[in-house]
Write an enzyme that holds these catalytic residues in place. Structure first.
Site, PDB file in Angstrom:
ATOM      1  N   GLU A  47       0.826  -1.190   0.000  1.00 54.54           N
ATOM      2  CA  GLU A  47       0.000   0.000   0.000  1.00 54.54           C
ATOM      3  C   GLU A  47       0.875   1.262   0.000  1.00 54.54           C
ATOM      4  O   GLU A  47       1.918   1.288   0.649  1.00 54.54           O
ATOM      5  CB  GLU A  47      -0.812  -0.055   1.301  1.00 54.54           C
ATOM      6  CG  GLU A  47      -2.069   0.703   1.344  1.00 54.54           C
ATOM      7  CD  GLU A  47      -2.800   0.464   2.657  1.00 54.54           C
ATOM      8  OE1 GLU A  47      -3.219   1.462   3.245  1.00 54.54           O
ATOM      9  OE2 GLU A  47      -2.936  -0.698   3.089  1.00 54.54           O
ATOM     10  N   CYS A  71       2.372  -3.211  16.829  1.00 53.25           N
ATOM     11  CA  CYS A  71       1.757  -2.075  17.527  1.00 53.25           C
ATOM     12  C   CYS A  71       0.238  -2.244  17.539  1.00 53.25           C
ATOM     13  O   CYS A  71      -0.380  -2.528  16.502  1.00 53.25           O
ATOM     14  CB  CYS A  71       2.144  -0.762  16.856  1.00 53.25           C
ATOM     15  SG  CYS A  71       3.923  -0.430  16.914  1.00 53.25           S
ATOM     16  N   CYS A  95      -2.152  -0.253  15.003  1.00 49.38           N
ATOM     17  CA  CYS A  95      -1.767  -0.200  13.590  1.00 49.38           C
ATOM     18  C   CYS A  95      -2.296  -1.410  12.821  1.00 49.38           C
ATOM     19  O   CYS A  95      -2.035  -2.559  13.203  1.00 49.38           O
ATOM     20  CB  CYS A  95      -0.245  -0.124  13.466  1.00 49.38           C
ATOM     21  SG  CYS A  95       0.347  -0.036  11.763  1.00 49.38           S
ATOM     22  N   GLU A 141       8.468  -1.644   9.079  1.00 54.13           N
ATOM     23  CA  GLU A 141       9.424  -0.880   9.879  1.00 54.13           C
ATOM     24  C   GLU A 141      10.675  -0.659   9.028  1.00 54.13           C
ATOM     25  O   GLU A 141      11.425  -1.602   8.755  1.00 54.13           O
ATOM     26  CB  GLU A 141       9.765  -1.658  11.162  1.00 54.13           C
ATOM     27  CG  GLU A 141      11.028  -1.222  11.888  1.00 54.13           C
ATOM     28  CD  GLU A 141      11.044   0.242  12.288  1.00 54.13           C
ATOM     29  OE1 GLU A 141      11.936   0.974  11.812  1.00 54.13           O
ATOM     30  OE2 GLU A 141      10.175   0.646  13.079  1.00 54.13           O
ATOM     31  N   CYS A 196      -3.311   3.283   7.902  1.00 55.82           N
ATOM     32  CA  CYS A 196      -2.320   2.536   7.139  1.00 55.82           C
ATOM     33  C   CYS A 196      -2.535   1.035   7.307  1.00 55.82           C
ATOM     34  O   CYS A 196      -2.651   0.539   8.414  1.00 55.82           O
ATOM     35  CB  CYS A 196      -0.916   2.921   7.619  1.00 55.82           C
ATOM     36  SG  CYS A 196       0.387   2.057   6.753  1.00 55.82           S
TER      37      CYS A 196
END
Length: 343
Positions: A93, A117, A120, A161, A332
């Protein structure tokens, strides 16, 4: 033998390949420009190469290519969200955000994410693999071609990340910065990390003037551990020490991302502790009202403006992030998750 993706290679690596093919050195620069300036998607498109050379190269090399799978355009602010399908069928994405100063792109660096997380959506499917240099670059090239406009800023804040895919991300930034490619200033690149301390120190030594953005989200270790598993490995003090080192080495301001979550990190005591942590630092706090996701029970705090006042009163520079693309599944990772969950 598995073919090598030329789009992932820097100029010196292309020169080595050209040398092994017994071609003149200038061919490497031609190749680099055709890939990164003209955005050739396959070797056959390079018209300055002879048929014989293209045939010879095609035996061992290829030019990587990702494709737009779906795109969603906001009717609110012209934000465009892209789903790209990779050559192995995985989906990632990216986002184009339109500002007065130009087009800013939010890019993914991994297929999925292992950081876990709580708030997220990107991490809910786990980590599949790292993106190659080529796959990170091609997000930029495909969006640039699709909108027929120049790109002014890049934010490595999509799925994944970035510092967990360290080498490929560094190579990506160096290629996108190359004067014979997109020639994007390093100062126009922001890298967001949840706080991988060793890699922050390593990044400090790279001597590249990007903007470092660190996802802090709490000033207390116990509360941070509840929403960010990485906090079990690195304490807040360790993250702050690494940030101070980065500032000292680069003389660049560090941004601290702070997602405001109801009853978790939105109280006055949180603002005061955060102010104490950042006292005297060349730092900025980006307050982010939580964008709720269906995979989590966390709720949005209504105290963003109050939290901002508390920080500024204590001398901390801070702003509230403006929500973009609110009508096209803004969090996201949500678009990708929705597609994956259709099966």
């Amino acid at each position: 033998m598995e073919k090598i993706d030329l789009k992932s290679l820097n100029l010196s690596e292309l020169e080595s390949i050209i040398d092994t093919l017994d071609e003149k050195k200038f061919r490497a620069m031609q190749l680099f420009k055709w890939i990164h300036e003209k955005n050739a998607n396959n070797i056959d498109e390079i018209t300055v190469f002879s048929k014989k050379l293209k045939e010879k190269m095609s035996k061992e090399y290829y030019i990587g290519n990702i494709n737009i799978f779906k795109k969603f355009k906001s009717n609110v602010d012209n934000t465009i969200k892209y789903l790209f399908v990779l050559e192995d069928g995985n989906i990632i994405e990216s986002v184009r955000m339109k500002y007065k100063h130009g087009n800013s792109l939010c890019l993914s660096t991994q297929v999925g994410c292992k950081m876990g997380c709580e708030f997220c959506a990107s991490t809910k499917q786990g980590l599949i693999r790292n993106l190659s240099v080529s796959e990170i670059l091609d997000q930029v090239y495909k969006i640039k071609k699709d909108i027929s406009e120049e790109i002014s800023n890049i934010v490595l804040m999509g799925t994944g990340e970035p510092l967990d895919n360290y080498d490929n991300v560094i190579d990506f930034m160096k290629i996108i910065n190359n004067k014979d490619g997109l020639n994007l200033s390093m100062r126009s690149i922001t890298l967001s990390t949840c706080g991988l301390v060793e890699q922050i120190y390593k990044l400090s030594e790279e001597n590249i003037p990007i903007t470092l953005s660190i996802s802090l989200h709490s000033a207390f270790d116990n509360d941070r551990k509840k929403i960010m598993p990485i906090a079990n490995k690195y304490s807040i003090d360790e993250v702050i020490d690494a940030s101070k080192y980065y500032i000292k080495k680069t003389n660049r301001r560090v941004t601290f991302e702070y997602t405001l979550i109801k009853d978790i990190n939105d109280k006055e005591i949180d603002a005061n502790k955060l102010s104490d942590l950042l006292s005297g630092m060349l730092a900025h706090v980006n307050i982010i009202p939580l964008n709720p996701i269906k995979e989590s029970s966390l709720e949005t705090s209504n105290y963003a403006e109050h939290f901002l006042k508390l920080l500024t009163k204590r001398g901390v520079k801070a702003t509230i992030r403006r929500e973009m693309g609110s009508d096209i599944n803004a969090a996201c990772g949500q678009l990708r998750n929705d597609i994956l969950n259709l099966d």
